[in-house]
Design an enzyme around this catalytic site. Structure first.
Site, PDB file in Angstrom:
ATOM      1  N   SER A   1       0.849  -1.200   0.000  1.00 16.22           N
ATOM      2  CA  SER A   1       0.000   0.000   0.000  1.00 16.22           C
ATOM      3  C   SER A   1       0.881   1.244   0.000  1.00 16.22           C
ATOM      4  O   SER A   1       2.022   1.207   0.471  1.00 16.22           O
ATOM      5  CB  SER A   1      -0.876   0.009   1.248  1.00 16.22           C
TER       6      SER A   1
ATOM      7  N   TYR B   1      -1.028  -0.595  10.772  1.00 19.67           N
ATOM      8  CA  TYR B   1      -1.304  -0.895   9.368  1.00 19.67           C
ATOM      9  C   TYR B   1      -0.138  -0.443   8.499  1.00 19.67           C
ATOM     10  O   TYR B   1       0.378  -1.211   7.684  1.00 19.67           O
ATOM     11  CB  TYR B   1      -2.608  -0.214   8.915  1.00 19.67           C
TER      12      TYR B   1
HETATM   13  N1  NAP Z   1      -8.949  -0.564  -0.649  1.00 18.62           N
HETATM   14  C1  NAP Z   1      -7.914   0.226  -0.603  1.00 18.62           C
HETATM   15  O1  NAP Z   1      -8.067   1.430  -0.697  1.00 18.62           O
HETATM   16  C2  NAP Z   1      -6.536  -0.339  -0.452  1.00 18.62           C
HETATM   17  C3  NAP Z   1      -5.479   0.547  -0.554  1.00 18.62           C
HETATM   18  C4  NAP Z   1      -4.174   0.052  -0.438  1.00 18.62           C
HETATM   19  C5  NAP Z   1      -3.963  -1.288  -0.217  1.00 18.62           C
HETATM   20  N2  NAP Z   1      -5.018  -2.139  -0.125  1.00 18.62           N
HETATM   21  C6  NAP Z   1      -4.734  -3.542   0.097  1.00 18.62           C
HETATM   22  O2  NAP Z   1      -5.376  -4.318  -0.871  1.00 18.62           O
HETATM   23  C7  NAP Z   1      -5.608  -5.615  -0.374  1.00 18.62           C
HETATM   24  C8  NAP Z   1      -7.042  -6.018  -0.679  1.00 18.62           C
HETATM   25  O3  NAP Z   1      -7.931  -5.224   0.042  1.00 18.62           O
HETATM   26  P1  NAP Z   1      -9.350  -4.752  -0.498  1.00 18.62           P
HETATM   27  O4  NAP Z   1      -9.319  -3.300  -0.548  1.00 18.62           O
HETATM   28  O5  NAP Z   1      -9.671  -5.478  -1.704  1.00 18.62           O
HETATM   29  O6  NAP Z   1     -10.257  -5.175   0.737  1.00 18.62           O
HETATM   30  P2  NAP Z   1     -11.202  -6.424   0.997  1.00 18.62           P
HETATM   31  O7  NAP Z   1     -12.313  -6.427   0.027  1.00 18.62           O
HETATM   32  O8  NAP Z   1     -11.508  -6.383   2.433  1.00 18.62           O
HETATM   33  O9  NAP Z   1     -10.288  -7.676   0.674  1.00 18.62           O
HETATM   34  C9  NAP Z   1      -9.438  -8.285   1.594  1.00 18.62           C
HETATM   35  C10 NAP Z   1      -9.221  -9.715   1.188  1.00 18.62           C
HETATM   36  O10 NAP Z   1      -8.317 -10.321   2.120  1.00 18.62           O
HETATM   37  C11 NAP Z   1      -8.925 -11.477   2.640  1.00 18.62           C
HETATM   38  N3  NAP Z   1      -8.545 -11.732   4.015  1.00 18.62           N
HETATM   39  C12 NAP Z   1      -8.640 -10.906   5.069  1.00 18.62           C
HETATM   40  N4  NAP Z   1      -8.232 -11.539   6.181  1.00 18.62           N
HETATM   41  C13 NAP Z   1      -7.901 -12.789   5.828  1.00 18.62           C
HETATM   42  C14 NAP Z   1      -7.421 -13.924   6.551  1.00 18.62           C
HETATM   43  N5  NAP Z   1      -7.227 -13.889   7.873  1.00 18.62           N
HETATM   44  N6  NAP Z   1      -7.200 -15.064   5.860  1.00 18.62           N
HETATM   45  C15 NAP Z   1      -7.424 -15.107   4.550  1.00 18.62           C
HETATM   46  N7  NAP Z   1      -7.840 -14.070   3.825  1.00 18.62           N
HETATM   47  C16 NAP Z   1      -8.087 -12.913   4.465  1.00 18.62           C
HETATM   48  C17 NAP Z   1     -10.406 -11.245   2.547  1.00 18.62           C
HETATM   49  O11 NAP Z   1     -11.101 -12.477   2.498  1.00 18.62           O
HETATM   50  P3  NAP Z   1     -11.945 -13.111   3.729  1.00 18.62           P
HETATM   51  O12 NAP Z   1     -12.434 -11.992   4.545  1.00 18.62           O
HETATM   52  O13 NAP Z   1     -13.018 -13.893   3.037  1.00 18.62           O
HETATM   53  O14 NAP Z   1     -10.983 -13.994   4.436  1.00 18.62           O
HETATM   54  C18 NAP Z   1     -10.507 -10.512   1.238  1.00 18.62           C
HETATM   55  O15 NAP Z   1     -10.554 -11.417   0.189  1.00 18.62           O
HETATM   56  C19 NAP Z   1      -5.296  -5.556   1.102  1.00 18.62           C
HETATM   57  O16 NAP Z   1      -4.023  -6.125   1.338  1.00 18.62           O
HETATM   58  C20 NAP Z   1      -5.253  -4.081   1.388  1.00 18.62           C
HETATM   59  O17 NAP Z   1      -4.398  -3.794   2.468  1.00 18.62           O
HETATM   60  C21 NAP Z   1      -6.307  -1.680  -0.248  1.00 18.62           C
END
Ligand code: NAP
Ligand code: FAD
Lengths: 262, 472
Positions: A153, A166
Site C-alpha cells: 500500500s 497498518y
Molecule cells: N482498498 C484500498 O483502498 C486499499 C489501498 C491500499 C492497499 N489495499 C490492500 O489491498 C488488499 C485487498 O484489500 P481490499 O481493498 O480489496 O479489501 P477487501 O475487500 O476487504 O479484501 C481483503 C481480502 O483479504 C482477505 N482476508 C482478510 N483476512 C484474511 C485472513 N485472515 N485469511 C485469509 N484471507 C483474508 C479477505 O477475504 P476473507 O475476509 O473472506 O478472508 C478478502 O478477500 C489488502 O491487502 C489491502 O491492504 C487496499
C-alpha cells in the site's frame, strides 16, 4: 488433504498452454477483481480466503463466463501458518503447476492503541505473507521460474499517524518483497510490489479522507499490465508514484506537522 | 504424520519436443520395494503418481504436473540373457541402446525398435511401440513372453499372452495407468549380419508413395517413407522410400566383424567436420517455411537417382540419434508431432485433404514420415491395416492458435476416414476423439480394469487426465 470438490481446470497442452495463478485473499475487493481479470486472460485459478460463500459464488461466476472450469477455491485463514506447506502442495497438484502467486490478503482495522487489532493486522498483512511467500519463493527458485505479486500500500511508504500498525505492516511487506526480488531475480523469478492508493472496496470504510479513488477493476487491470511488463513496482493509479516521491522526501520533523498527510 | 515430499525433489520435467513443461516430485527407485514405498507415500499425501521412462514421448504421457513422478531409468539391469534362444529378461529402465549392444555380438537384434534408441523398454511397452517393420513383425508387445506388473496396491502380477490375458493386452499400450512393469521377458530376433541392404528411391506424389509402401512391404524386412510435406499440387505427397533387408551369412562374409558394437557406432562428426553436438545450431536457421521448403527440395532432388547400399542396423534405425538434441533446433517453443493411422482404402484421400489444408493455412509440416502397418489385439491399439503419417510441426506463439485449429480439423478428417491415433505422439487429442476411435466398449473395459488394478486412482498422467477423465 481431500481433493477439491469443484472440477479442476484442464492442464496445458503445447498448443493450449495455460498459465496458473494462486490468489490469496480473493473473496472480495481487489483480489476478486484480479481473479476475474486473470480468468479472462485464460489463467487457471486457485482462490483462497476465509469466506466460503463468496469464493463459491466467484468461482461459479468465473467458470460460467469462461465456459469451462477455470477457477477452484480453498477455504483458508492466512493465520493458519502451519497449514501452508500442505495446502500449497495440494494446489500445485490440483492445477498441475504454478506461474503466479498473488498475496493480497489484508485487513485495516481502526487504530486505537488496541494490541489485538494491531497484532491481527500484522499477522494477516505481514506474517501470513511470510508463511506463504517463503514457501512460494522456495518453490519458484527450485523451478527457476514464476511471478510473485504482493499487494502492499502507499500507506507503507511512511509511518503515518492515522494507523501505525497498518502502515508498519505494509512497510514490512514492501521491504520483504524487495528482499525477495533481490534474492530471486537471478533464478528468473519476478517479484512485483503493488501499492494501491484508494480503491473502492470494503476496506475504504477505514479511510478518513479518500481521494483519487479508483475501482478494483482498474487496480486489477493495472496489475495485469505490470505483470506482463515484468515491472518491479506499481502505484495504482500511477499518479501516486509522483505523490509518494514527494511525500517520501519530506523530512520527518516537517511530515508530522502536515496533519492532512500524516 | 507423514512428511511432505521435499521441494528439492520437484523437477521441471518436459516432453520430448520441449513444448510442454510440468513439475513433478521425481523419485528414481532402484527396487520394487522402493516403488511400493512411493505408492504408500503418495496415498497418504493425496498425491498421484505418474511413471516415466526416458521421457521421449512427444506429448504429456510421461508428465504428472504437481504430482509424484517415478523415473524408472535406474532400474536398468539386464537380468538374464540366453544367446541360444534369444530370450532376454530385463528391468524396465533398460534402454533399447543397452539392449541391442548387449545382444548384437551374439547375433540378435530387438524385433521392434523406435526411431531413437534412447527410449526405455518399460516406456516402449506402455506405448506398445512399432517399428519400420510393423506390417511384418507387429508391435513390441507381440514379442513379450511375460512381464510382472506391480499394482499400486502392492500386488505383483505375472502376465503373459495366456496368463492374465486381459491385463496383458491392456497393460501393454496401457499408458502406465494400470501398474508398473517391473520385469519384462522378450524374444529377440536372430540376425546373421550387422549390416542391412538398403534401397532408396523417390516417389513423385502421394499415390505413388502409398503404392510403393504397400507393394514394397511384402518383399522387404523394413520399409519407411520420408514425405516432403512442403510439396504442393502435382508433387503433393512426394518423397523417398527406404527399404532394408537382413543379409544372409553368404552376403556378409565377415559377420563377426559387422556384429561388433564398435562397428555399429554412429560417427561423432557430420561430414567429418561439424561435431554432432553442435549440429542443431546449424539447423535452426532453416526451421521456417521457406527454409524447410528449400532443404526438402534439395533432399528430393539429390534422391532422384535410386540408390542401393549397405548400412549398419544402428545407422538405419536410429538416424535421428545422429543429431543429438535435434529437437532444440525447433527453438524456444519446441515441436509437436501429429501422427495419424489410416486404413489403406482411405489414406490417400484423407492425407491429400490434410496436406492441402496445411498449405492453404500456411502451416506446412517440416517433416513427414510414413509407415506400413497391420492391426493388433491390444486394447488401446493405434494400429490399422494401412499406413501412418507422422507430421512434425514447429510451435510458435504466433501460430499456436491456428495450429490448434488445424489439428482439430485433421482429427475430424481422420475420424471420418476410419483412422486412429497414437498416445505417444499427439498432444491435442480430445476425450471425444479418443472415444470415437477406441470405441465406447474398449474405453469402458480399460476403465474397469483400471478400477480393479488401481482402486485409489493413484496412477495418473497429464495425458490420462486430458483424454480419459472427462466428466468424472
Ligand atoms: N482498498 C484500498 O483502498 C486499499 C489501498 C491500499 C492497499 N489495499 C490492500 O489491498 C488488499 C485487498 O484489500 P481490499 O481493498 O480489496 O479489501 P477487501 O475487500 O476487504 O479484501 C481483503 C481480502 O483479504 C482477505 N482476508 C482478510 N483476512 C484474511 C485472513 N485472515 N485469511 C485469509 N484471507 C483474508 C479477505 O477475504 P476473507 O475476509 O473472506 O478472508 C478478502 O478477500 C489488502 O491487502 C489491502 O491492504 C487496499
Ligand atoms: C526421435 C523419436 C523417434 C520415435 N520413433 C518411434 C517409432 O518409430 N515408433 C514408435 O512406436 N514410437 C516412436 N517414438 C515414441 C517413443 O518410442 C515412445 O514415446 C516411447 O514410449 C518412449 O519411451 P520412454 O522410455 O521415453 O517412455 P516415456 O515417454 O518416459 O513414457 C511413455 C509411457 O510409458 C509409461 N511408462 C514408463 N515406464 C513404465 C513402466 N516401467 N511401467 C509402466 N509404464 C511405464 C509412462 O507412464 C508413459 O505413459 C519416437 C520418439 C522419438 C523421440
Amino acid at each position: 488433504m481431500p481433493k477439491n470438490a469443484l472440477s479442476l481446470p484442464p492442464r496445458s497442452t503445447p498448443l493450449k498452454p495455460r498459465r496458473r495463478a494462486l490468489v490469496i485473499g480473493a473473496s472480495s475487493g481487489i483480489g476478486a477483481a484480479l481473479a476475474r481479470q486473470l480468468a479472462r486472460e485464460g489463467y487457471a485459478l486457485a482462490l483462497l480466503a476465509r469466506r466460503q460463500d463468496m469464493l463459491e459464488t466467484l468461482c461459479k461466476e468465473i467458470n460460467a463466463a469462461s465456459g469451462e472450469s477455470r477457477a477452484v477455491f480453498y477455504v483458508h485463514d492466512v493465520r493458519e501458518y502451519a497449514a501452508v506447506p500442505a495446502l500449497l502442495q495440494r494446489i500445485l497438484a490440483d492445477l498441475g503447476s504454478l506461474d503466479l502467486v498473488v498475496y493480497n490478503a489484508g485487513v485495516n482495522l481502526p487504530a486505537a492503541y488496541d494490541f489485538e487489532n494491531d497484532r491481527l493486522m500484522t499477522e494477516v498483512n505481514f506474517i501470513g505473507a511470510l508463511a506463504w511467500l517463503d514457501r512460494v519463493a522456495a518453490l519458484f527458485q527450485q523451478l527457476r521460474s514464476g511471478q510473485i505479486v504482493g499487494i502492499s500500500s502507499v500507506a507503507g511508504d511512511r509511518g503515518r499517524a492515522g494507523n501505525p500498525a497498518y502502515t508498519a505492516s505494509k512497510a514490512a511487506l514492501t521491504c520483504y518483497l524487495e528482499a525477495l526480488r533481490n534474492r530471486l531475480s537471478r533464478y528468473g523469478v519476478h517479484v512485483l510490489t503493488v501499492k494501491p492508493g484508494f480503491v473502492q472496496t470494503d476496506m475504504l470504510k477505514q479511510a478518513q479522507r479518500p481521494f483519487m479513488v479508483i475501482s478494483p477493476e482498474q487496480a486489477a487491470a493495472d496489475i495485469c499490465k505490470a505483470l506482463r511488463r515484468r515491472k518491479q513496482f506499481l502505484y495504482t493509479p500511477a499518479r501516486w508514484g509522483l505523490i509518494m516521491l514527494i511525500i517520501r522526501l519530506i523530512p520527518s520533523f516537517l511530515f508530522r506537522r502536515l496533519r492532512f498527510l500524516a | 504424520m507423514d512428511t511432505l515430499p521435499p521441494l528439492q525433489t520437484l523437477l521441471r520435467l518436459s516432453n520430448f519436443g520441449r513444448s510442454l513443461y510440468a513439475p513433478g516430485y521425481t523419485y528414481q527407485p532402484v527396487s520394487v520395494e522402493e516403488i511400493e514405498q512411493i505408492f504408500k507415500t503418495a496415498r497418504r499425501q493425496g498425491l498421484t503418481v505418474g511413471l516415466r521412462g526416458a521421457g521421449k514421448s512427444y506429448n504429456d504421457a510421461a508428465l504428472n504436473g504437481g504430482g509424484i513422478v517415478i523415473d524408472l531409468r535406474r532400474m536398468n539391469r539386464i537380468l538374464d540373457w540366453n544367446p541360444e534362444t534369444g530370450v532376454v529378461r530385463l528391468e524396465p529402465g533398460v534402454t533399447i541402446q543397452q539392449l541391442w549392444q548387449h545382444i548384437l555380438p551374439d547375433g540378435w537384434w530387438p524385433p521392434v525398435v523406435s526411431g531413437t534408441m534412447t527410449t526405455t523398454l518399460g516406456g516402449c511397452l506402455a506405448m506398445n511401440i512399432h517399428g519400420k517393420n510393423n506390417f511384418r513383425m507387429g508391435t513390441l508387445g507381440e514379442h513379450v513372453l511375460e512381464f510382472t506388473l506391480l499394482l499400486p496396491t502392492g500386488l505383483e502380477i505375472l502376465c503373459g499372452p495366456k496368463k492374465n490375458r486381459d491385463l496383458f493386452y491392456a497393460a501393454i499400450g496401457g499408458l502406465g495407468m494400470l501398474g508398473v512393469f517391473t520385469t519384462i521377458t522378450l524374444q529377440m530376433k536372430k540376425i546373421r549380419s550387422g549390416l542391412l541392404q538398403v534401397r532408396a528411391w523417390n516417389v513423385p506424389n502421394l499415390a505413388a508413395h502409398l503404392n510403393a509402401l504397400e507393394a514394397g512391404a511384402p518383399a522387404h524386412d523394413y520399409i519407411v517413407g520420408w514425405l516432403d510435406a512442403t510439396a504442393r499440387r502435382a508433387g503433393l505427397g512426394r518423397g523417398q522410400i527406404h527399404t532394408a533387408d537382413y543379409l544372409t551369412e553368404e552376403q556378409d562374409p565377415r559377420p563377426q566383424h559387422s556384429l561388433r558394437v564398435e562397428y555399429q557406432t554412429l560417427p561423432s562428426t557430420f561430414f567429418g567436420l561439424v561435431p554432432k553436438s553442435l549440429l542443431h545450431y546449424f539447423m535452426a536457421p532453416f526451421m521456417n517455411n521457406p527454409g524447410t521448403r528449400a532443404v526438402n527440395t534439395a533432399k528430393y532432388l539429390l534422391g532422384l537417382t535410386a540408390r542401393s547400399y549397405r548400412q549398419t542396423h544402428a545407422a538405419f534405425h536410429f538416424l535421428l540419434d545422429y543429431i543429438p538434441d535435434w529437437e532444440l533446433a525447433y527453438g524456444r517453443n519446441g515441436l509437436i508431432q501429429y501422427q495419424s493411422f489410416l486404413p489403406k482404402e482411405t489414406a490417400r484421400d484423407a492425407w491429400t485433404e490434410m496436406l492441402t489444408l496445411s498449405h492453404r493455412r500456411g502451416l506446412p509440416s517440416y517433416l513427414g514420415v510414413t509407415k506400413r502397418h497391420r492391426p493388433d489385439e491390444f486394447l488401446l491399439s493405434h494400429a490399422v491395416d494401412g499406413f501412418s503419417l507422422a507430421l512434425d510441426f514447429k510451435v510458435t506463439d504466433r501460430k499456436r492458435a491456428r495450429l490448434a485449429q488445424l489439428l482439430q480439423d485433421f482429427d475430424r478428417i481422420v475420424l471420418e476416414a476410419g483412422g486412429r491415433f497414437y498416445f505417444a505422439k499427439n498432444s491435442e487429442t480430445t476425450p471425444q476423439t479418443a472415444r470415437h476411435f477406441l470405441g465406447q466398449e474398449a474405453m469402458a473395459k480399460f476403465k474397469a480394469l483400471k478400477k480393479r488394478c488401481d482402486p485409489h486412482n493413484l496412477l495418473e498422467s497429464d495425458l490420462y487426465r486430458r483424454v480419459f477423465e472427462e466428466d468424472e
